[in-house]
Design a protein around this motif. Structure first.
Motif, PDB file in Angstrom:
ATOM      1  N   ASN A   5       0.826  -1.211   0.000  1.00 56.90           N
ATOM      2  CA  ASN A   5       0.000   0.000   0.000  1.00 56.90           C
ATOM      3  C   ASN A   5       0.860   1.261   0.000  1.00 56.90           C
ATOM      4  N   VAL A   6       1.939   1.230   0.792  1.00 60.83           N
ATOM      5  CA  VAL A   6       2.831   2.385   0.879  1.00 60.83           C
ATOM      6  C   VAL A   6       3.492   2.663  -0.474  1.00 60.83           C
ATOM      7  N   LEU A   7       3.708   1.609  -1.265  1.00 58.71           N
ATOM      8  CA  LEU A   7       4.409   1.760  -2.543  1.00 58.71           C
ATOM      9  C   LEU A   7       3.475   2.132  -3.703  1.00 58.71           C
ATOM     10  N   VAL A   8       2.167   2.149  -3.451  1.00 59.45           N
ATOM     11  CA  VAL A   8       1.215   2.453  -4.530  1.00 59.45           C
ATOM     12  C   VAL A   8       1.496   3.805  -5.210  1.00 59.45           C
ATOM     13  N   PRO A   9       1.740   4.887  -4.439  1.00 56.15           N
ATOM     14  CA  PRO A   9       2.000   6.177  -5.114  1.00 56.15           C
ATOM     15  C   PRO A   9       3.286   6.170  -5.946  1.00 56.15           C
ATOM     16  N   VAL A  10       4.207   5.272  -5.613  1.00 51.59           N
ATOM     17  CA  VAL A  10       5.449   5.169  -6.388  1.00 51.59           C
ATOM     18  C   VAL A  10       5.167   4.469  -7.705  1.00 51.59           C
ATOM     19  N   LEU A  11       4.324   3.434  -7.642  1.00 54.04           N
ATOM     20  CA  LEU A  11       3.986   2.647  -8.832  1.00 54.04           C
ATOM     21  C   LEU A  11       3.325   3.494  -9.909  1.00 54.04           C
ATOM     22  N   ALA A  12       2.681   4.592  -9.469  1.00 54.04           N
ATOM     23  CA  ALA A  12       2.034   5.493 -10.435  1.00 54.04           C
ATOM     24  C   ALA A  12       3.057   6.087 -11.389  1.00 54.04           C
TER      25      ALA A  12
END
Ligand code: ADP
Ligand code: MG
Length: 230
Positions: free
Chosen positions: A110-117
């Motif tokens: 979940n924490v990495l979701v904004p990075v995956l964008a």
């Protein structure tokens, strides 16, 4: 050399919602607000007074009816929706009353979701995610799903997610509103500490006096105007 522009600068911001068959609703009137980098501000006011509307405008999720919003000197009125999305992902982190974590992803994912964008998370980013989760007391929850965590743990995960891209502005809308008193107090202390450690400018909308008290200053919205409090 001239000093850098303030991280946030609102001048004469108004927000009016049209209302079918009735007079338009003037939610925000002539709001002026200048924030220096690294500061922390609480915004309080009665329900329906426009706190969330103001935060959405500051976060470029909504546009002002009139007035100027500058983020790090950039007037956001001239930016397209794509440019605003890019500015948000680079500059702004959001935390809401409800955590909005993805139910089938672990805390770390979940924490990495904004990075995956933007890209595939590199080693450094995963390391930062682990460190931040450890910092907020969740090193034993990295691989837990939201449903397996307490309300306070979910909110702490949401805060780490908001911080992962190293935003300049962290906007929190009643972040302790759904927590029990002890968890709310712990989260208030944590937000104040992260404001300093991450050098992120923090704006918190809250009904909780103990959360407002941990901020540098408190402003009140009343009749659409933003007023200092004593
Ligand atoms: P708060 O967060 O302080 O409770 P809000 O910013 O959510 O207040 O709402 C302020 C006022 O604006 C309320 O009267 C609300 O009904 C109205 N409002 C909010 N969003 C909209 C919208 N999209 N359309 C029309 N009115 C709205
Ligand atoms: Mg609200």
């Amino acid at each position: 050399m001239s000093s850098p522009p303030p991280i946030l600068d609102l001048k004469n911001v108004n927000k009016v919602y049209p209302s079918a068959g009735e007079a338009p609703v003037e939610v925000l009137r002539d709001i002026d607000l200048t924030l220096e980098a690294g500061s922390s501000t609480a915004i309080v006011g009665p329900s329906g007074s426009g706190k969330s509307t103001l935060l959405q405008i500051i976060g470029t999720l909504d546009r002002a009816t009139s007035g100027t919003v500058r983020i790090a000197g950039q007037d956001v009125a001239g930016l397209s929706d794509d440019q605003l999305a890019e500015l948000r992902s680079r500059m702004i982190g959001f935390v809401f009353q409800m955590h909005h974590l993805l139910p089938h992803c672990t805390a770390l994912e979940n924490v990495l979701v904004p990075v995956l964008a933007n890209s595939k998370p590199g080693k450094d980013t995963v390391e930062r995610a682990r460190k931040l989760l450890d910092r907020v007391g969740l090193s034993h929850r990295l691989n837990h799903l939201p449903g397996q965590m307490s309300g306070g743990e979910r909110q702490r995960t949401a805060i780490v997610r908001a911080l992962i891209n190293q935003p300049k502005l962290l906007l929190a809308d009643e972040p302790t509103g759904a927590l029990d008193r002890a968890s709310a107090e712990a989260l208030a202390v944590l937000l104040a500490e992260l404001n300093r450690e991450e050098k992120v400018t923090l704006i918190v909308v809250t009904h909780a006096p103990e959360l407002a008290a941990t901020m540098d200053r408190t402003l009140r919205i009343e009749d659409g105007r933003l007023l200092p409090t004593e």
